[in-house]
Write a protein that holds these residues in place. Structure first.
Motif, short mmCIF file in Angstrom:
data_model
loop_
_atom_site.label_atom_id
_atom_site.label_comp_id
_atom_site.label_asym_id
_atom_site.label_seq_id
_atom_site.Cartn_x
_atom_site.Cartn_y
_atom_site.Cartn_z
N LYS A 160 0.34 8.06 17.33
CA LYS A 160 -0.04 8.04 15.77
C LYS A 160 1.42 8.42 15.10
O LYS A 160 1.63 8.11 13.83
CB LYS A 160 -0.99 9.08 15.34
CG LYS A 160 -1.30 8.85 14.04
CD LYS A 160 -2.43 9.66 13.75
CE LYS A 160 -2.85 9.46 12.06
NZ LYS A 160 -4.19 10.04 11.95
N THR A 161 2.48 8.82 15.66
CA THR A 161 3.59 9.46 15.06
C THR A 161 4.84 8.83 15.67
O THR A 161 4.80 8.57 16.87
CB THR A 161 3.86 10.91 15.05
OG1 THR A 161 3.91 11.44 16.34
CG2 THR A 161 2.43 11.68 14.49
N GLY B 290 4.92 5.41 -1.56
CA GLY B 290 4.29 4.94 -2.50
C GLY B 290 4.13 3.11 -2.37
O GLY B 290 3.94 2.36 -3.34
N MET B 291 4.08 2.68 -1.05
CA MET B 291 3.69 1.64 -0.72
C MET B 291 2.35 1.37 0.13
O MET B 291 1.92 2.26 0.54
CB MET B 291 4.79 1.07 0.34
CG MET B 291 6.03 1.46 -0.16
SD MET B 291 7.33 1.04 1.31
CE MET B 291 8.17 -0.56 0.88
N ASN B 292 1.81 0.10 -0.09
CA ASN B 292 0.67 -0.21 0.38
C ASN B 292 0.99 -0.73 1.92
O ASN B 292 2.34 -0.96 2.24
CB ASN B 292 -0.19 -1.32 -0.11
CG ASN B 292 0.40 -2.74 -0.43
OD1 ASN B 292 1.28 -3.12 0.54
ND2 ASN B 292 0.14 -3.22 -1.59
N GLN B 293 0.22 -1.28 2.71
CA GLN B 293 0.39 -1.28 4.11
C GLN B 293 1.16 -2.62 4.36
O GLN B 293 2.22 -2.88 4.96
CB GLN B 293 -0.85 -1.48 5.24
CG GLN B 293 -1.35 -0.02 5.43
CD GLN B 293 -2.81 -0.45 6.27
OE1 GLN B 293 -3.46 -1.41 6.10
NE2 GLN B 293 -3.02 0.84 6.99
N SER B 294 0.89 -3.70 3.45
CA SER B 294 1.51 -4.78 3.58
C SER B 294 3.01 -4.62 3.15
O SER B 294 3.88 -5.39 3.89
CB SER B 294 0.88 -5.77 2.65
OG SER B 294 1.27 -7.09 2.60
N GLN B 295 3.23 -4.06 2.08
CA GLN B 295 4.72 -3.76 1.65
C GLN B 295 5.60 -3.07 2.58
O GLN B 295 6.65 -3.31 3.07
CB GLN B 295 4.71 -3.02 0.41
CG GLN B 295 4.03 -3.79 -0.73
CD GLN B 295 3.93 -2.65 -1.96
OE1 GLN B 295 3.54 -1.25 -1.82
NE2 GLN B 295 4.03 -3.15 -3.29
N SER C 171 -1.62 -1.32 10.47
CA SER C 171 -2.96 -0.69 10.29
C SER C 171 -3.35 -0.03 11.72
O SER C 171 -3.85 1.13 11.78
CB SER C 171 -4.31 -1.45 9.72
OG SER C 171 -5.50 -1.00 9.89
N ARG C 172 -3.37 -0.82 12.68
CA ARG C 172 -3.51 -0.20 14.03
C ARG C 172 -2.74 0.91 14.43
O ARG C 172 -2.96 1.62 15.17
CB ARG C 172 -3.46 -1.46 15.03
CG ARG C 172 -4.66 -2.48 14.89
CD ARG C 172 -4.68 -3.49 16.08
NE ARG C 172 -3.48 -4.31 16.07
CZ ARG C 172 -3.58 -5.55 15.46
NH1 ARG C 172 -4.66 -5.88 14.91
NH2 ARG C 172 -2.38 -6.28 15.62
N TYR C 173 -1.49 0.79 14.13
CA TYR C 173 -0.48 1.86 14.60
C TYR C 173 -0.84 2.73 13.78
O TYR C 173 -0.81 4.27 14.31
CB TYR C 173 0.96 1.41 14.18
CG TYR C 173 1.51 0.20 14.99
CD1 TYR C 173 1.44 0.16 16.19
CD2 TYR C 173 2.45 -0.45 14.35
CE1 TYR C 173 1.83 -1.07 16.88
CE2 TYR C 173 3.01 -1.92 14.97
CZ TYR C 173 2.65 -1.94 16.44
OH TYR C 173 3.15 -2.72 17.11
N GLU C 174 -1.23 3.09 12.37
CA GLU C 174 -1.50 3.93 11.47
C GLU C 174 -2.89 4.56 12.28
O GLU C 174 -3.00 5.88 11.92
CB GLU C 174 -1.65 3.72 10.12
CG GLU C 174 -0.15 3.42 9.55
CD GLU C 174 -0.29 3.05 8.01
OE1 GLU C 174 -1.58 3.40 7.53
OE2 GLU C 174 0.43 2.35 7.49
N SER C 175 -3.70 3.87 12.80
CA SER C 175 -4.96 4.37 13.34
C SER C 175 -4.80 5.09 14.71
O SER C 175 -5.66 5.42 15.50
CB SER C 175 -5.97 3.39 13.44
OG SER C 175 -6.03 2.80 12.20
#
Length: 100
Positions: free
Chosen positions: A2-3, A17-22, A35-39
């Protein structure tokens, strides 16, 4: 994983201050992949390196040329101490430039 280097990737993205796409598109990863990496999915080493360069070191990878990479690899392999010093100098110049 996760890190990246004990840093929470989601936290880095939020602090910027960015969304996942950016955030993920800057390093060539889709939003769903990010998203998978962040999860909790393992982040491959090349992606970890790009994360560090783009979002932590603040390097615009669109301006890196093949010759830059070749010179860096040569310096790293021939004299690691010189390479470390050059890296420190570049980081200091970048910090100074960003603080203006």
């Amino acid at each position: 994983m996760k890190t990246t280097d004990k840093i929470d990737v989601r936290e880095i993205r939020r602090k910027l201050g960015m969304n996942q796409s950016q955030f993920w598109s800057k390093i060539g990863v889709t939003q769903s992949g990010g998203s998978r990496y962040e999860s909790g999915r393992n982040i491959p080493r090349p992606v970890q390196a790009l994360l560090r360069l783009v979002h932590i070191e603040q390097i615009d990878i669109s301006k890196i040329r093949k010759e830059d990479v070749e010179v860096a690899e040569y310096l790293k392999s021939s004299d690691p101490e010189t390479f470390k010093n050059l890296k420190k100098e570049a980081r200091a110049r970048r910090k100074e430039k960003n603080s203006r």
